[in-house]
Each structure stands twice: as structure tokens, then as C-alpha cells.
Design an enzyme around this catalytic site. Sequence first.
Site, PDB file in Angstrom:
ATOM      1  N   GLU A  18       6.711  -6.378  -2.886  1.00  0.00           N
ATOM      2  CA  GLU A  18       6.094  -5.855  -4.113  1.00  0.00           C
ATOM      3  C   GLU A  18       5.448  -4.542  -3.738  1.00  0.00           C
ATOM      4  OE1 GLU A  18       2.484  -5.361  -6.836  1.00  0.00           O
ATOM      5  OE2 GLU A  18       2.624  -5.434  -4.661  1.00  0.00           O
TER       6      GLU A  18
ATOM      7  N   HIS B 224      -1.502   1.857  -4.028  1.00  0.00           N
ATOM      8  CA  HIS B 224      -2.122   0.994  -5.028  1.00  0.00           C
ATOM      9  C   HIS B 224      -3.273   1.651  -5.789  1.00  0.00           C
ATOM     10  CE1 HIS B 224      -5.018  -1.988  -6.524  1.00  0.00           C
ATOM     11  NE2 HIS B 224      -3.945  -2.695  -6.829  1.00  0.00           N
TER      12      HIS B 224
ATOM     13  N   LYS C 299       2.301   1.186 -11.839  1.00  0.00           N
ATOM     14  CA  LYS C 299       0.837   1.162 -11.779  1.00  0.00           C
ATOM     15  C   LYS C 299       0.274   2.285 -12.626  1.00  0.00           C
ATOM     16  CE  LYS C 299      -1.638  -1.276  -9.337  1.00  0.00           C
ATOM     17  NZ  LYS C 299      -2.072  -2.566  -9.915  1.00  0.00           N
TER      18      LYS C 299
ATOM     19  N   ASP D  38      -0.090 -11.638   0.560  1.00  0.00           N
ATOM     20  CA  ASP D  38      -0.256 -10.769   1.741  1.00  0.00           C
ATOM     21  C   ASP D  38       0.159 -11.509   3.012  1.00  0.00           C
ATOM     22  OD1 ASP D  38      -1.546  -9.009  -0.046  1.00  0.00           O
ATOM     23  OD2 ASP D  38      -3.520  -9.831   0.417  1.00  0.00           O
TER      24      ASP D  38
HETATM   25  O1  G3P Z   1       2.114  -7.385  -8.703  1.00  0.00           O
HETATM   26  C1  G3P Z   1       1.153  -8.320  -8.363  1.00  0.00           C
HETATM   27  C2  G3P Z   1      -0.153  -7.682  -7.973  1.00  0.00           C
HETATM   28  O2  G3P Z   1       0.119  -6.638  -7.071  1.00  0.00           O
HETATM   29  C3  G3P Z   1      -0.941  -7.159  -9.150  1.00  0.00           C
HETATM   30  O3  G3P Z   1      -2.201  -6.691  -8.812  1.00  0.00           O
HETATM   31  O4  G3P Z   1      -3.866  -5.020  -8.161  1.00  0.00           O
HETATM   32  O5  G3P Z   1      -2.512  -6.141  -6.397  1.00  0.00           O
HETATM   33  O6  G3P Z   1      -1.462  -4.460  -7.907  1.00  0.00           O
HETATM   34  P1  G3P Z   1      -2.515  -5.526  -7.780  1.00  0.00           P
HETATM   35 MG    MG Z   2       0.582  -4.564  -7.229  1.00  0.00          MG
END
Ligand code: G3P
Ligand code: MG
Length: 246
Positions: free
Chosen positions: A33, A48, A110, A230
Amino acid sequence: MKVTAHRGVSSLAPENTLAAFKKTAEMGYQWIEIDVQLSADQIPVVIHDQSVDRCTNGKGIVAKLALEELQSLDAGSWFSEAFKHERIPTLEQTLILARDNKLKVNIEIKLYPEDDIELLCEKIKEVIVALNIETTQLLFSSFELAALKKMQTLLPAIPRGLLWSVMPENGLDLLTEIDAFSVHCHYRHLTAQQALAIKKAGYNIYCYTPNNPEEVSEYWHWGVDMMITDYPQAYTACKEALLSYA
Ligand code: G3P
Ligand code: MG
């Protein structure tokens, strides 16, 4: 094993770097991911946070820095000195690595306030089309329904998963609206009853980000299809322990 390496194997290498993605392949997992946003010069990059502060040696907002500036930063030392050569990867670099290592990629679109949803989606499409990647290798996800709607128009063959933390009351309607493949929900807020309803409606359930398999062992019985974690290695160890009882 139905696990996706969240931002790559981010427990063993700096998140969202090529090192974390390579580790995923080396350890034998299939899915990563990644979080994708646009640089100031409109290149999709994999990071992120809204700023580079936590995961690099620099400072500033990702959307305000050009690719060259972003890639001049050290994106590994914050995690460990051994990774000091890691850079913020582009989506293109990530997909090439994925293709070469037979990894599948969950692209999380994102979006932060003031980001241009349509532009980000268009730019992601350009990268995917130019690389001619098999649609079966990819899955889009986003907290923004509008981004998934846009992707449904731009690249309809690539499946879509809606992200939510807590299931909204009209959750199933939203999934219908984008002809979703999956819903990606926070594991702490998912209930057995919700899982049942989602599965009955025909959608896959992905949970983020359970790092301890014992906390979600029951979820497999609810029909959950994928854990985005993770610590994919914790699930493998858990499976081996279970098999040794058989
Ligand atoms: O895609 C799952 C997860 O990554 C969503 O939250 O904040 O870790 O991007 P975040
Ligand atoms: Mg994510």
C-alpha cells in the site's frame, strides 16, 4: 497470506521508500500500500504526510516542493542510518519496481485540504497508462469518494476501494455509487455486524492497520479479506504457529 505491506514493510524499512517495497518482495509478500500526492511541479510522489518533516531531513509542504527538491532529501536516516540513501520515490519509480518484482500495488490517493482532486487523478492516470501496467496489479483507494469517482471515469478497469475510519450510515450506498471492489476500514471501529452486511452486499473488506494479528484473529471469521499492516511478518509467524498445531 492475505496481508498488504502498509507503506511497504514499514516496520523494517523507512515507510514509502523503494527499500520498504523491495523488502516486501524479498519477504515473499504480494501487495504493498502506498500514499500518492503531487509535487509542486505536478509529479505523483509517494509520501504519506502533508509535509516532509517527519520522514526526511527537510522541512516543508510536499505540494509546495518541486520533485528535484523532494528527491534531494534523505528519506531514510530518520528510520536508521543504514537507509540514508533512500529518497522519496515517484509513483513511476514505484510502479517500475513493482512490475520488476511482481508486486501488486494499492495506490491510496492521498488528498489534503486545497489539493486538486482531479489533477492528482489525471496525473496518476498518465503514469499508469505510460507504463502499460496490468490492471490486475493495481487497486485504488481513497478517503475521498470524489477521487474514486474520477478514477472510475479515467481508468474504470482498475478496482476501487473506499476508505473510512468509522462506517458512515450510508456506507453501502457509497460503495454502490462507485461500483466498489472493496471497503478499507479502521480495524478498531469495524463490528461483526457491519462486516456481515458489507460481505452480504458483495464487497471485499480490508482492515488497516492491525499490527498485532491476535487483535484481529476473529476478523477472519467475519469474512475480512485483507489486513493492511506494518508487520506482515507477524502474520506469517502466526500462521506458522497455527500450522505447527495441525
Ligand atoms: O490505506 C490504508 C491506510 O494507509 C489509510 O490510512 O493514514 O495510513 O494512509 P493512512
Ligand atoms: Mg495510506
